[in-house]
Design a protein around this motif. Structure first.
Motif, PDB file in Angstrom:
ATOM      1  N   PHE A 172     121.525   9.996  55.429  1.00 52.84           N
ATOM      2  CA  PHE A 172     120.348   9.675  54.786  1.00 52.84           C
ATOM      3  C   PHE A 172     119.481   8.801  55.687  1.00 52.84           C
ATOM      4  O   PHE A 172     120.021   7.920  55.775  1.00 52.84           O
ATOM      5  CB  PHE A 172     120.337   9.258  53.406  1.00 52.84           C
ATOM      6  N   LEU A 173     118.389   9.278  56.317  1.00 53.64           N
ATOM      7  CA  LEU A 173     117.859   8.588  57.508  1.00 53.64           C
ATOM      8  C   LEU A 173     116.916   7.459  57.082  1.00 53.64           C
ATOM      9  O   LEU A 173     116.353   7.253  56.229  1.00 53.64           O
ATOM     10  CB  LEU A 173     116.769   9.568  58.004  1.00 53.64           C
ATOM     11  N   ARG A 178     115.953   5.959  62.345  1.00 56.35           N
ATOM     12  CA  ARG A 178     116.730   7.065  62.184  1.00 56.35           C
ATOM     13  C   ARG A 178     118.446   6.752  62.647  1.00 56.35           C
ATOM     14  O   ARG A 178     119.170   7.689  62.988  1.00 56.35           O
ATOM     15  CB  ARG A 178     116.392   7.975  63.295  1.00 56.35           C
ATOM     16  N   PHE A 179     118.776   5.457  62.281  1.00 54.17           N
ATOM     17  CA  PHE A 179     119.964   5.004  61.787  1.00 54.17           C
ATOM     18  C   PHE A 179     120.134   5.536  60.372  1.00 54.17           C
ATOM     19  O   PHE A 179     119.257   6.057  59.754  1.00 54.17           O
ATOM     20  CB  PHE A 179     120.175   3.626  62.172  1.00 54.17           C
ATOM     21  N   ALA A 180     121.600   5.299  59.962  1.00 54.65           N
ATOM     22  CA  ALA A 180     121.732   5.845  58.724  1.00 54.65           C
ATOM     23  C   ALA A 180     121.295   4.604  57.639  1.00 54.65           C
ATOM     24  O   ALA A 180     121.602   3.667  57.979  1.00 54.65           O
ATOM     25  CB  ALA A 180     123.254   6.108  58.524  1.00 54.65           C
ATOM     26  N   LEU A 181     120.335   5.168  56.861  1.00 53.59           N
ATOM     27  CA  LEU A 181     120.178   4.163  55.791  1.00 53.59           C
ATOM     28  C   LEU A 181     121.331   4.197  54.860  1.00 53.59           C
ATOM     29  O   LEU A 181     121.961   3.026  54.414  1.00 53.59           O
ATOM     30  CB  LEU A 181     118.867   4.821  54.657  1.00 53.59           C
ATOM     31  N   VAL A 193     142.191  13.105  51.118  1.00 53.24           N
ATOM     32  CA  VAL A 193     140.590  13.196  51.657  1.00 53.24           C
ATOM     33  C   VAL A 193     140.419  11.709  52.110  1.00 53.24           C
ATOM     34  O   VAL A 193     140.964  10.537  51.289  1.00 53.24           O
ATOM     35  CB  VAL A 193     139.955  13.453  50.529  1.00 53.24           C
ATOM     36  N   ARG A 194     139.745  11.730  53.113  1.00 53.80           N
ATOM     37  CA  ARG A 194     139.236  10.198  53.436  1.00 53.80           C
ATOM     38  C   ARG A 194     137.669  10.122  53.500  1.00 53.80           C
ATOM     39  O   ARG A 194     136.886  11.312  53.889  1.00 53.80           O
ATOM     40  CB  ARG A 194     139.765   9.811  54.836  1.00 53.80           C
ATOM     41  N   VAL A 195     137.131   9.140  53.146  1.00 53.15           N
ATOM     42  CA  VAL A 195     135.666   8.973  52.837  1.00 53.15           C
ATOM     43  C   VAL A 195     135.525   7.712  53.440  1.00 53.15           C
ATOM     44  O   VAL A 195     135.925   6.592  53.098  1.00 53.15           O
ATOM     45  CB  VAL A 195     135.321   9.059  51.414  1.00 53.15           C
ATOM     46  N   ALA A 196     134.312   7.765  54.337  1.00 55.92           N
ATOM     47  CA  ALA A 196     133.861   6.576  55.058  1.00 55.92           C
ATOM     48  C   ALA A 196     132.484   6.404  54.746  1.00 55.92           C
ATOM     49  O   ALA A 196     131.769   7.442  54.936  1.00 55.92           O
ATOM     50  CB  ALA A 196     134.351   6.407  56.587  1.00 55.92           C
ATOM     51  N   VAL A 197     132.028   5.073  54.761  1.00 56.23           N
ATOM     52  CA  VAL A 197     130.597   5.080  54.354  1.00 56.23           C
ATOM     53  C   VAL A 197     130.044   4.002  55.403  1.00 56.23           C
ATOM     54  O   VAL A 197     130.531   2.831  55.564  1.00 56.23           O
ATOM     55  CB  VAL A 197     130.368   4.267  53.017  1.00 56.23           C
ATOM     56  N   THR A 198     128.927   4.526  56.114  1.00 59.49           N
ATOM     57  CA  THR A 198     128.134   3.580  56.780  1.00 59.49           C
ATOM     58  C   THR A 198     126.669   3.254  56.365  1.00 59.49           C
ATOM     59  O   THR A 198     126.272   4.010  55.563  1.00 59.49           O
ATOM     60  CB  THR A 198     127.913   4.021  58.256  1.00 59.49           C
ATOM     61  N   GLY A 199     126.212   2.250  56.720  1.00 51.78           N
ATOM     62  CA  GLY A 199     124.801   1.713  56.501  1.00 51.78           C
ATOM     63  C   GLY A 199     124.742   1.195  55.038  1.00 51.78           C
ATOM     64  O   GLY A 199     123.724   0.583  54.907  1.00 51.78           O
ATOM     65  N   ALA A 200     125.633   1.078  54.360  1.00 51.74           N
ATOM     66  CA  ALA A 200     125.425   0.606  52.958  1.00 51.74           C
ATOM     67  C   ALA A 200     125.985  -1.245  52.905  1.00 51.74           C
ATOM     68  O   ALA A 200     125.143  -1.848  52.249  1.00 51.74           O
ATOM     69  CB  ALA A 200     126.328   1.452  52.003  1.00 51.74           C
ATOM     70  N   SER A 201     127.079  -1.211  53.509  1.00 47.55           N
ATOM     71  CA  SER A 201     127.647  -2.583  53.173  1.00 47.55           C
ATOM     72  C   SER A 201     127.429  -3.614  54.056  1.00 47.55           C
ATOM     73  O   SER A 201     127.077  -3.322  55.251  1.00 47.55           O
ATOM     74  CB  SER A 201     129.156  -2.518  53.301  1.00 47.55           C
TER      75      SER A 201
END
Lengths: 260, 793
Positions: A172-173, A178-181, A193-201
Motif C-alpha cells: 500500500f503506497l 512511494r515507499f510502503a505505507l 508460510v512466512r509473512v513479513a511486514v514492512t512500513g508498519a512497525s
C-alpha cells in the motif's frame, strides 16, 4: 554537500582496503546522496561498489536459490529475477524508474529503512544475506530501525533467496515517497508460510507469526480476517495512524495471499 | 474566412520547442561576469530572540566576500504590503514590519538571519555554518484558534494581538443575515478546513542583483510573474532606487501559481548586496528552501451556515473564517481572504442575503498569499460543500438543488449581495452540458459495477464561479489596493510588416507567445508567424502589472487589441494617402486596405514600409512610424463559471480513493486557443485534485514544517489522475471587453476540490456510513478513520 573523496574499487578486497581508512560504503546512493546533499553527513571518503563485478548480477545456485549480487539494481532484478516472480515484481515497483536504475539490493538491506520493500522479501523468503565475512540468516539480519547485524565496513556480497511454491507482495503506497505505507510479503513453502511486514512497525520489518500459523493451517485470504493486529508499536506519522497501519497489515496480508 | 492561425485555432505552442529541448533561459541559467554567490542562514526555530550573532569566524572563511546581517539593513525599508484591509470597525489592519534580514527576532522556520556572499556557493555554505548565532527560543503559535486566545504568545511584540483584522462583508447586512438564518425553515451548517498548500513551481525562485558603478544602474534578474511590480515595490519602498536606475528582468519562468507575484527578501538582498560589494550577487533556492520561503496558499478554517426555505430556495449565507497570514504580511496576503473570497460567496446562486466574516491571524509559519485561485477556491469549496450537505438533509438531488437556486440567464447583469455584478452567464447550460459529458444518467449502473467489486462509488457535483480579469483599478483602490491593475501593450510594427508586441503581461507557463499572436494575426490579417511577443523586462516593455488572477487575455489581451486599433487607425490614414482617397472610404480586412466599392487596394506590408520610408507620405499631418501603446483598465471583472463532476471509487477496507472520472463543462466566454485552454484546465484540475486528496503543509506545535519535502508532501502525479473529459462549448462572451474573453487559468483548481470531496462523501453515504464531512486532504487514512468513527452504521 561537503566535499568527499570517491573511491571506486573493482574487487571486494579493494573495497575492504578502501574502507579500512574509515570510508562510507556507497551503494546506489538513493538514501546516502540526498543525505549528503542536505549536509547531514560528512563521510570524507565514499567507497562505491558499483565497479565490483562480482557484486553484480543474478543467478540460480545448486540448491535452486535465486542469488542476487549486492550491487545489483532494482531495475536489473525486475528484469532478470523472473525465477522468483514475486520478488521481480516487488523490485519493479520500488520508487520510480530513476530510483530503480540506481538503487541496489545491498544498499536497501544495509540501510533497513522501516518502510523499504526488500526487507519484507528477504525476511518472508528466509533468504540468506551473504557478506564478505559470513552468511547471515534473514531472521538474524534485521535488528531494528535502520539497524542490521552488519559490522562496520562489512559488505553485502549476495542475497540468496529460496524460491517458495508461491509468493506475493502487497504494497500500500505512501503516496508522496512511494515507499510502503504498509507492505506485506507472503511466501508459501512446503514447510509452512512466512509473512513479513514492512512500513508498519516502529521497530522495522517483522514477521507476523499469528498470520503464519493461520495461513499454514489454511492458506486463504480469509484466514487472517479474524486475527487482531494491535496498533501498539505501529508507526504514527502524517500518512497513517497506528490503528490504520494495523488495519492495513491485515488487509495487505489478505490481498497478498489472494495474489499468490 | 477564419484564419487557421487566428482566434479559435488550436495552434501548437510556440514556446514548447524551447522548453522541451532545454533551450529555455531561466534566471539560474544567467551568469553575470564576476558574480558572487549568496547563501542565507535561516532560522531552524519558529520563534526566537537572537541573543547573539557573531560572524567573525565565518567572515574569515575561504572565499567569503562579505556577510550581511539585520544590522546592515537597519536603515532600509522592509518588504511592503500591497493591500490595506479596513476592518469591520473601520480600523486599518495591523501591519507589522517585514525586514529583509531578521531584526532581533525570528518568526518562522526559514526566516533569514544572515546572508553570506562568497566566491562560490559551497564557500558561502561553509561559512554560514561557522556563523555563531545564539537564538533564545520563545513559545510558538501555529494554530489560529490558539493564536487568538487571550494571553497568546504574540508573533509581533509591537502589535496588540495576533489578529491582523476582523473583516465584515457587508457589515451592514450582518443583522439581517443573522435574523434570516434564525427564522429559516432549514439551516445547514458545516465546519471545514481549507488545507494549507505549498506552491511547488517546477522552477525554484532565484535572483541575481547586478550593479554598474559607472552609471549607478541596477539590474535584477528574478523569477517573477510581474517584473514591473517588483521594480515599483523594491525600488520605491525597500531600497530607494528610482525606476530609471532599476531594471527588472523576469526571463523564462518555470511556473508560479501565485507564488512568484510577491516581492521577496532575497530579491532585495541581491540588489542591495550587489551595490555593497560592487559585484553581481546570485541566489537560487534549493527545493528545501522553497518549502519554507515561498508564500504558501489557502489555510482557512471556516464555519458556514446556509438557510433554506421549504422549497429549497437559499435565503441567506453566513460564513466565519479564520485565515492564516503566517508570520508576516506577504505582498497581497490581506486581499485574498477578503476581496478575492468574500465577493465570490454568492457563487452561481440568487441568494438574497450574505454575510462574510474573516479574521486574519498571525502565526509562526511561512507567510500565506495567493495560490492558483486565491480566495475563490476557498469560497467555492465551502459553498459547494454546504449545498451538497443541504441537498442530502433535504433529500433533494444535488443537481436539482443547485438548479433551483441558479441565477437565471435572463437575470444578467446580476448584482450580488457581496458587491460584484456578474455581466453574463448561463449556469443551466453548463449544468446541462455536464450531465451530458459526464453521463450522469449512467451513474447508477457504474455504481452497481463498483459494488460488485467491493468498492463504494460516489458522484460529486460542483458549480463554481470566479472573478477574473483582475481588476478595475478604481474599484480595487477603494477596497485598499495600493496598486493599479490595468495592463499595457505596445504594438511595434516593423518596416516590412512584421509585428513585435511588447506586453506587460508575463508568461510563466500560460502560452502567451502562442495565444497573443493569434489575436494580432486575426485583427491584422497577417500570419501569426509574423508576430513576436516580448515580455518580462522593464527595460523593453511598457509598465504593466503582470500575470495572475486569470487576467492576461482579458486585460493584457484587450490592451493589445486597443493598441492594434490605434495602429489600424493610423495605417488607414497612410493607406488613404497612398491611394489618394478619403480615409473614410478605406476599409481594412484580411491584411489589405481597400476603397469600398472599387478594386483599389494596398497591402499591409506596403503601408508599413511607407510608414518607415516616408517618401510618399502625409508628413505634415502624420508622424512617420507605426507603433502604438495602449493601457487598458477593465470596467469590471470577468466571471467564468462551470459545472464539474467527479466520480470516485472508495475501497472501504483501506479508505483509498481512486478518481475514476472527472468531467468539466466550463464557460470561459470566447476562446483564443482551445488547446491551450484544455491544458490550463488539465493543470488546474490536477492541482485541485492534489489539494483534495494529497497535498498538505502540516506544522507541528513547535512550528516545524513536517511535510517539508517531496517524501512527505504529496504532489499529484500523472498516474493519480484519470483522463479528463472537458468541454468549453458553453460560451457566454464577456460583455465588457472586445474579445469577449473571461480567462481560464484558475478554474480547474477552483471547481474541483468540492467535486472530489462531494464524491467521496456520496460514496461513503451510499455504503451506509453516516459521514457528513472529511477535511482535505482526503488521504486513505482519513477516509478509513471517518468510516470507522461512524458507529451509527
Amino acid at each position: 554537500m561537503y566535499s568527499f573523496e570517491l573511491r571506486q574499487p573493482t574487487s571486494i578486497g579493494g573495497a575492504v582496503r578502501a574502507l579500512a581508512d574509515g570510508g562510507q560504503i556507497l551503494g546506489g546512493g538513493q538514501t546516502l546522496i540526498p543525505t549528503l546533499k542536505m549536509r547531514l553527513a560528512d563521510p570524507g571518503v565514499l567507497v562505491s561498489l558499483g565497479r565490483v563485478d562480482s557484486l553484480l548480477g543474478i543467478c540460480t545456485d545448486d540448491s535452486g536459490r535465486l542469488c542476487i549480487g549486492g550491487a545489483t539494481t532494482h531495475a536489473a532484478v525486475a528484469e532478470g529475477g523472473g525465477a522468483y516472480p514475486a520478488l521481480a515484481r516487488l523490485a519493479g515497483r520500488i520508487g520510480d524508474p530513476a530510483v530503480r536504475n540506481r538503487g541496489t539490493i545491498g544498499g536497501s538491506l544495509a540501510n533497513n529503512d522501516p518502510a523499504a520493500c526488500y526487507p519484507a522479501a528477504v525476511l518472508a523468503s528466509d533468504a540468506v544475506v551473504a557478506t564478505n565475512a559470513r552468511d547471515i540468516a534473514a531472521d538474524d539480519f534485521f535488528t531494528g530501525l535502520f539497524e542490521t547485524a552488519l559490522d562496520d565496513g562489512e559488505i553485502i556480497t549476495e542475497v540468496k533467496f529460496p524460491v517458495p511454491a508461491s509468493a506475493a507482495y502487497a504494497k500500500f503506497l505512501q503516496r508522496a515517497s512511494r515507499f510502503a505505507l504498509v507492505g506485506v510479503f507472503v511466501a508459501r513453502f512446503a514447510s509452512g508460510v512466512r509473512v513479513a511486514v514492512t512500513g508498519a512497525s516502529e521497530s522495522g520489518v517483522y514477521r507476523w507469526s499469528e498470520a503464519e500459523t493461520a495461513l499454514s493451517a489454511e492458506f486463504s485470504p480469509s484466514a487472517v480476517d479474524s486475527l487482531s493486529v494491535a496498533p501498539g508499536g505501529m508507526i504514527d506519522d502524517l500518512h497513517g495512524s497506528p490503528e490504520y497501519r494495523a488495519q492495513l497489515v491485515r488487509v495487505m496480508t489478505s490481498r497478498a495471499v489472494a495474489a499468490c | 474566412m477564419p484564419k487557421d492561425d487566428g482566434i479559435g485555432a488550436a495552434t501548437t505552442r510556440r514556446e514548447d520547442p524551447r522548453f522541451l529541448t532545454g533551450k529555455g533561459r531561466y534566471t539560474d541559467d544567467i551568469n553575470v561576469p564576476g558574480q558572487a554567490h549568496a547563501f542565507f542562514l535561516r532560522s531552524q526555530v519558529a520563534h526566537g530572540r537572537i541573543a547573539s550573532l557573531d560572524t567573525t569566524a565565518a567572515a574569515a572563511s575561504d572565499g567569503v566576500i562579505r556577510i550581511f546581517t539585520g544590522d546592515d539593513f537597519a536603515g532600509v525599508g522592509g518588504l511592503p504590503c500591497g493591500w490595506q484591509v479596513t476592518d469591520r470597525h473601520g480600523q486599518p489592519m495591523q501591519e507589522p514590519p517585514h525586514p529583509v534580514l531578521a531584526q532581533g527576532k525570528v518568526r518562522h522556520v526559514g526566516d533569514p538571519i544572515a546572508a553570506v556572499v562568497a566566491e562560490t556557493l559551497d564557500q558561502a555554505r561553509d561559512a554560514a555554518e561557522r556563523i555563531d548565532v545564539d537564538i533564545e527560543e520563545l513559545p510558538t503559535v501555529t494554530n489560529m484558534q490558539s493564536a487568538l486566545e487571550d494571553g497568546a504568545v504574540r508573533v509581533h511584540d509591537d502589535l496588540e494581538s495576533n489578529l491582523c483584522y476582523d473583516w465584515g462583508f457587508i457589515e451592514d447586512n450582518r443583522e439581517a443575515v443573522n435574523a434570516a438564518i434564525a427564522g429559516a425553515h432549514h439551516v445547514t451548517t458545516l465546519e471545514l478546513v481549507n488545507n494549507r498548500l505549498v506552491p511547488n513551481a517546477m522552477e525554484p525562485r532565484a535572483a541575481i542583483g547586478d550593479y554598474n558603478v559607472a552609471t549607478d544602474e541596477h539590474t535584477l534578474y528574478t523569477t517573477s510573474q510581474n517584473p514591473h511590480v517588483i521594480r515599483l515595490l523594491m525600488g520605491a519602498f525597500v531600497l530607494g532606487i528610482p525606476e530609471h536606475k532599476l531594471r527588472v528582468v523576469a526571463p523564462d519562468v518555470g511556473g508560479g501559481f501565485g507564488s512568484k507575484i510577491y516581492h521577496y527578501a532575497e530579491e532585495a538582498f541581491c540588489t542591495f548586496a550587489a551595490k555593497a560589494i560592487n559585484r553581481a550577487v546570485k541566489w537560487t533556492a534549493d527545493r528545501s528552501e522553497a518549502f519554507i520561503t515561498d508564500a504558501h496558499g489557502r489555510d482557512h478554517v471556516t464555519r458556514i451556515d446556509l438557510a433554506l426555505d421549504e422549497n429549497g430556495k437559499f435565503l441567506a449565507i453566513r460564513t466565519d473564517t479564520l485565515a492564516n497570514m503566517g508570520a508576516y504580511l506577504s505582498t497581497f496576503a490581506p486581499s485574498i481572504p477578503t476581496y478575492l473570497h468574500g465577493t465570490l460567496m454568492a457563487g452561481n446562486y440568487a441568494t438574497p442575503l450574505i454575510y462574510v466574516n474573516v479574521k486574519a491571524v498571525f502565526t509562526n509559519t511561512v507567510p500565506v498569499d495567493a495560490y492558483r485561485g486565491a480566495g475563490r477556491p476557498e469560497a467555492t469549496f465551502q459553498l459547494e460543500r454546504v449545498i451538497d450537505k443541504a441537498a442530502r438533509e433535504l433529500s433533494i438531488s444535488p443537481i436539482e438543488l443547485r438548479r433551483r437556486n441558479f441565477i437565471g440567464k435572463d437575470q444578467f447583469p446580476y448584482a450580488t449581495p457581496v458587491a460584484v455584478e456578474y455581466d453574463t452567464g448561463d449556469y443551466h447550460a453548463t449544468m446541462d452540458k455536464l450531465e451530458e459529458i459526464a453521463d450522469i444518467a449512467g451513474f447508477s449502473g457504474r455504481r452497481a459495477e463498483s459494488a460488485a467489486n467491493g468498492k463504494l462509488r460516489g458522484l460529486g457535483i460542483s458549480h463554481y464561479i470566479e472573478a477574473c480579469g483582475i481588476a478595475p483599478s478604481a474599484l480595487v483602490g477603494a477596497l485598499g489596493a495600493r496598486a493599479g491593475l490595468y495592463e499595457s501593450a505596445t504594438v511595434r510594427v516593423n518596416a516590412t510588416g512584421s509585428v513585435s508586441v511588447l506586453t506587460g503581461s508575463h508568461s510563466h507557463g500560460q502560452g502567451h507567445e502562442t495565444t497573443f499572436p493569434q489575436v494580432v494575426a486575426d485583427l491584422l490579417g497577417i500570419d501569426a508567424e509574423q508576430v513576436a511577443i516580448v515580455h518580462g523586462d522593464t527595460a523593453t516593455t511598457p509598465m504593466g502589472m503582470g500575470t495572475y488572477g486569470s487576467r492576461s487575455i482579458a486585460v493584457g489581451g484587450t490592451a493589445i487589441v486597443k493598441a492594434l486599433e490605434k495602429v489600424i487607425a493610423k495605417a488607414k490614414k497612410i493607406a488613404a494617402h497612398l491611394m489618394e482617397a478619403s480615409e473614410a472610404d478605406v476599409t481594412f480586412a484580411d491584411g489589405a486596405f481597400t476603397i469600398a466599392g472599387t478594386d483599389r487596394s494596398v497591402a499591409w506590408g506596403d503601408v508599413c514600409l511607407a510608414a518607415y520610408v516616408p517618401h510618399n507620405y502625409p508628413i505634415e499631418e502624420l508622424e512617420p512610424g507605426l507603433e502604438e501603446t495602449a493601457f487598458y483598465d477593465p470596467a469590471n471583472f470577468t466571471f467564468p463559471a462551470g459545472a464539474y463532476a467527479c466520480e470516485v471509487e472508495v475501497d472501504p477496507a483501506t479508505g483509498e480513493v481512486e478518481i475514476c472520472a472527472f468531467a468539466a463543462a466550463d464557460d470561459f466566454g470566447n476562446i483564443i486557443n482551445p488547446m491551450i485552454v484544455d491544458g490550463q484546465v488539465h493543470g488546474g484540475l490536477a492541482q485541485g485534485i492534489g489539494q483534495a486528496l494529497m497535498e498538505h503543509a502540516v506544522y507541528d506545535e513547535h512550528g516545524q514544517l513536517l511535510s517539508g519535502n517531496f517524501m512527505d508532501y504529496t504532489m499529484p502525479r500523472a498516474d493519480d489522475l484519470p483522463s479528463f473529459v472537458i468541454d468549453h462549448s458553453c460560451q457566454t462572451p464577456c460583455t465588457h471587453n472586445p474579445l469577449g474573453v473571461k480567462g481560464c487559468g484558475e478554474a480547474g483548481a477552483i471547481g474541483s476540490p468540492p467535486a472530489v470531496v462531494n464524491a467521496v462523501i456520496d460514496a461513503l453515504q451510499s455504503g451506509g456510513h453516516d459521514v457528513d464531512h472529511i477535511d482535505m486532504p482526503l488521504t486513505s487514512c482519513r477516509v478509513w478513520t471517518a468510516i470507522n468513527a461512524d458507529t451509527g452504521s
